[in-house]
Each structure stands twice: as C-alpha cells, then as structure tokens.
Write an enzyme that holds these catalytic residues in place. Structure first.
Site, mmCIF file in Angstrom:
data_model
loop_
_atom_site.group_PDB
_atom_site.id
_atom_site.type_symbol
_atom_site.label_atom_id
_atom_site.label_comp_id
_atom_site.label_asym_id
_atom_site.label_seq_id
_atom_site.Cartn_x
_atom_site.Cartn_y
_atom_site.Cartn_z
ATOM 1 N N GLU A 172 41.668 106.520 38.737
ATOM 2 C CA GLU A 172 40.552 105.561 37.864
ATOM 3 C C GLU A 172 40.986 104.475 37.814
ATOM 4 O O GLU A 172 42.369 103.786 37.581
ATOM 5 C CB GLU A 172 40.523 106.288 36.478
ATOM 6 C CG GLU A 172 40.023 107.548 36.021
ATOM 7 C CD GLU A 172 39.854 107.672 34.516
ATOM 8 O OE1 GLU A 172 39.811 106.831 33.752
ATOM 9 O OE2 GLU A 172 39.961 109.009 34.324
ATOM 10 N N GLU A 195 44.639 112.134 31.613
ATOM 11 C CA GLU A 195 45.368 111.031 30.794
ATOM 12 C C GLU A 195 45.966 111.822 29.798
ATOM 13 O O GLU A 195 45.869 111.822 28.415
ATOM 14 C CB GLU A 195 44.325 110.273 30.175
ATOM 15 C CG GLU A 195 43.723 109.298 31.171
ATOM 16 C CD GLU A 195 42.748 108.015 30.753
ATOM 17 O OE1 GLU A 195 42.360 108.166 29.530
ATOM 18 O OE2 GLU A 195 42.879 107.246 31.391
#
Ligand code: BG6
Length: 474
Positions: A372, A179
């Site tokens: 994810e 991320e």
C-alpha cells in the site's frame, strides 16, 4: 540496475471497501459493515460507540461500496489494460463463513473468489490475497469477544485451511492480517475487539495480539504444508518515527514508538517476542496467557516476506510545547515542518519511504513487498470528461523513485509494489468516496449517489507506461 525483471507491479484493494453486496449470497454481517459514514465512524472504529447491527439512522458506505461484486470482470480487465502483474485483494471472512464458527463454508462465497482469481489468471495477474483486511464476522464479536478469545484461532485456522485448499494453484501469495499493528489504535475496526468498561485495555489488546500472532504462525504452517509453493507475508502499517529534535529524549521516544510497531513483525519474522516487548508488557502490567506449544509454533513458522503500507513518516516529541499535530494513517502525529501534506493532512515524505524500506530490510533481511502506498485526493471531472490527476502522478512518481533508489543504491530486496486503491473505493478512516486513490475513477459520491461508471484517469495511462517500461521512465 533498476527494478528486477519479475518485479510485481500492481494495485491493492480490500473487500469491505470495494465489493459491496454486504448481505448477498449468504454473506454474514461483519464489524466492517457497521462503520457508518459521518462523525460517528471513528467512534465506532475505536470502540467508543458500540454497534452490533445495522442501524437505519446511519448510512454505511461499504454496503454497496463500488459494487465490485458485479463489476469485477470489467475492473480486472482495466487492471490488465494497465499491465498489472499482481492484484492485491482481500477475502471477506463472512462471505466464506457467514457467522465465523460454522463447520462448513458458504459455497457461493468460495465460488465468487474462485471466479475472481480465475479472471486474474486469464490476464496473467498474480493474486496477492489478504486473508483478513480488518474484518471479523460480527457473530464472533458478539458471542466470543473476537480476538480476545483464544477460540478465534480455531475459526481462523478453519478459514485458512478452506482457502489454501480451495485456491491451491490459483493463489500463491498470502498475507495473514492487514496492518496487524492497527489493533493498537482502532481495536474494533481492525479486529472486531471491544474493550468493555472495567477491562484493562492493554491486557485485552496484547492478549488479542498474541492470539492473532499464533493464528498467523499457524496459517503460515498450514499454507506451507498444503502447497510448498505458497509464500506467506506479514503486513505492517509502517512509517518510521523521526525525533522532532536531536534532543536524546526525542530520539529515544522515536525509538520506543517504532518498537510498538516493529514488535508485531519481530514476532512474525524472527519467531519470538523480543526482550523489549516482555519488558514493555511487564511495565504495562500485562500478563500474557500463553499456552504450551505457542512459542514453538511462533519460532518454527516465520513469514517468507515482509509486506507493509507506507503513506508517510511519523514524528514525535517529548516537549509539551510542541503540540501541532497532523493527521496520518489512523492516528495523528506531530507535524513535521519540512513536509507538505495531502488535503487530508497526511504528510508527504518520499525519502521517508526509502528510510522505511531500509529500516525494515536492515532489521529482517527478508524480501519486502510494498502493498500500500498512495495519495487520497479530490478528483474533478473536466468538461471533456477527463480527470487530470497530476498531483497523484507526482506523489506516486516521487515514491516509486525513492523505492528505486532503495533497490538500486541501497540494495534493498523488494518483490513488488501495489499502490493503494488502484480503483477508487471507500476510505477506511472517513468512509468517504471523495477521498480517492485510484487510477480508475468510479462515479459514486459520499452519499451513495452515482452510476458506478468507471473512467480511466490521467494516472491510468501514466502507470500503464511505467509498468511497460518496468519503472525505468518515471
Ligand atoms: C490503510 C488500510 O490503513 O490505509 C486501508 O489498510 C485504507 O484499508 C488505507 O483504506 C488508506 O486509508 P484511508 O483512511 O485514506 O482509506
């Protein structure tokens, strides 16, 4: 039709949220070890409260986490029982280079991951490895200021060379930074960066980002040199912005907010800073220190695939009267009245997943990897010992159906899907164990009590069947 035969079904974890053994076998202290449980956690994450060492007044749930360091054989056997084709995990940087700036790695740390990868291979599970999942040895923060400092590129390069060389033939899929856009919201948690008083936050963040982007391109270059079979991906906390209304001001605001996130991937995937990014930095008064060769390195070493996390879409409004907010992955957004939400207020939007898949594929035209996705929920053990997590099955089925539509009906290319926290682990944002994502329940509570016993939930058998039928029976 449907999912490709070689589709990589699996699940994902991160070292600091599952391994435990934070000070064992020579492992050094990292930023992620200094994230306490309780209300101060987020203050530390955003850098509003500084922690450089463990403070005995706090409980740090990640120090033991679910003790995967001890249970990994049992855990991987359970993932294999579900039929996993891939398992996404991360390396704890400070297990390999305890302080971060050593010249020689810690053999015990290297051996641990070698054992783990071999255990995966035993079951034909393809490891998908995040090189840094938010973590940074705290020594690098203390002595160098972490990613603010250009020297970090040297330390990161050393880490990558060590990993690519040692695990050649064992690992093929790599992600450079988890991320990567999260540094904008939680600079200490996501990258070990503190913004000091008097520093210009934008200047610091964008300079740190530049260093990460250069490091990511360098890692991609080295990975390809060491083993041409290596595939390297970037990783974005994704979720498209919706305008709250058709008011062009809202639409424009949504576009601009999406760009704040796309910016990272534009560089990693297209190889250059987009014009809008230069303009944005100019408007923010940011002056990037770029060294000779940086832009060429970025240009010549773009990623092979785009990976991302998706939990929810986001909504934005310029109207000061539209104030109702909702929680989400690391930051709040305007509440979308058309969506339901999880017990933690994260809104649920499977179609938003299809929209995000399409947007990313339209923009980059590279294979995507969903690394994810999932629902954090409270689980209850029934009198008969079972865990009936139908709500989780419902969430995952709806999202996998949306991904199937993106593949089948829209032609999006997707390499695989690893749902988040396939085994219960410590929540990144809250530090809770009770915010559970797994197919496998772990007996441990928010205060660190429990037996660590693993119990398959109802979703375990559901996912097993889904993988067996390659997603055709949802
Ligand atoms: C992502 C992170 O932001 O979301 C994970 O990559 C994190 O580390 C996951 O755990 C879910 O968030 P949370 O806060 O519910 O654990």
């Amino acid at each position: 039709m449907g999912f490709p035969d070689n589709f990589l079904w699996g699940g994902a974890t991160a070292a600091n949220q599952c391994e435990g053994g934070f000070d064992r076998d020579g492992r050094g202290l990292a930023n992620v070890d200094l994230m306490p449980h309780g209300e101060d956690r987020w203050k530390v994450a955003v850098g509003a409260m500084k922690m450089f060492e463990v403070n005995s007044n706090y409980f740090y749930p990640g120090h033991d986490a679910i003790k995967m360091i001890d249970y990994y054989k049992e855990d991987i056997a359970m993932l294999a029982e579900m039929g996993f084709k891939t398992y996404r995990l991360s390396i704890a940087w400070s297990r390999i280079y305890p302080k971060g700036d050593e010249l020689e790695p810690n053999e015990q740390g290297l051996q641990f991951y070698e054992n783990l990868f071999k255990e995966c291979r035993k079951y034909n599970i393809e490891p998908l490895v995040t090189i840094t999942h938010f973590d940074c040895p705290i020594h690098l923060t203390k002595e160098y200021g972490s990613w603010k400092n250009r020297e970090m590129i040297v330390f990161y390069e050393r880490l990558c060379r060590t990993l690519f060389t040692r695990y050649k033939g064992l690992v093929k899929y790599w992600l450079t930074f988890n991320e990567v856009n999260m540094i904008l919201h939680a600079p200490f948690m996501a990258a070990g960066v503190f913004i000091e008083e008097g520093e210009d936050a934008n200047q610091v963040k964008y300079q740190a980002i530049h260093h990460e982007l250069v490091a990511s391109a360098l890692a991609t270059k080295i990975a390809h040199e060491i083993d041409p079979d290596n595939k390297v991906g970037c990783m974005l906390a994704a979720g498209n912005y919706y305008p709250y209304t058709p008011n062009p001001d809202d639409v424009f605001d949504a576009m601009m907010k999406d760009r704040d996130n796309y910016f990272f991937i534009d560089v990693q995937s297209r190889g250059s800073y987009p014009n809008y990014a230069w303009k944005r930095m100019e408007q923010l008064g940011v002056n990037l220190d770029i060294e000779e060769g940086d832009l060429e390195l970025l240009k010549n070493n773009t990623v092979d695939f785009i990976s991302f996390s998706y939990y929810s879409s986001r909504t934005t409004s310029v109207d000061p009267n539209v104030v109702e907010q909702t929680d989400g992955n690391a930051f709040k957004t305007i509440k979308n009245p058309y969506l339901s939400e999880s017990e933690w207020g994260w809104q649920i939007d499977p179609l938003g997943f299809r929209i995000t898949l399409n947007s990313l594929y339209d923009r980059y035209q590279k294979p995507l990897f969903v690394v994810e996705n999932g629902l954090g929920a409270y689980d209850k053990i029934e009198a008969d010992g079972s865990i009936q997590d139908d709500y989780r099955i419902e969430y995952l089925a709806a999202h996998i159906k949306a991904m199937k539509d993106a593949i089948e009906l829209d032609g999006v290319e997707v390499l695989g899907y690893t749902s988040w926290g396939c085994i219960d682990l410590v929540s990144a944002s809250t530090g809770e164990m009770s915010k559970r994502y797994g197919y496998i329940y772990v007996d441990r509570d928010d205060e660190g009590n429990g037996t660590y016993k693993r119990i398959p939930k109802k979703s375990f058998y559901w996912y097993q069947h889904l993988i067996e039928t390659n997603g055709s029976e949802l």
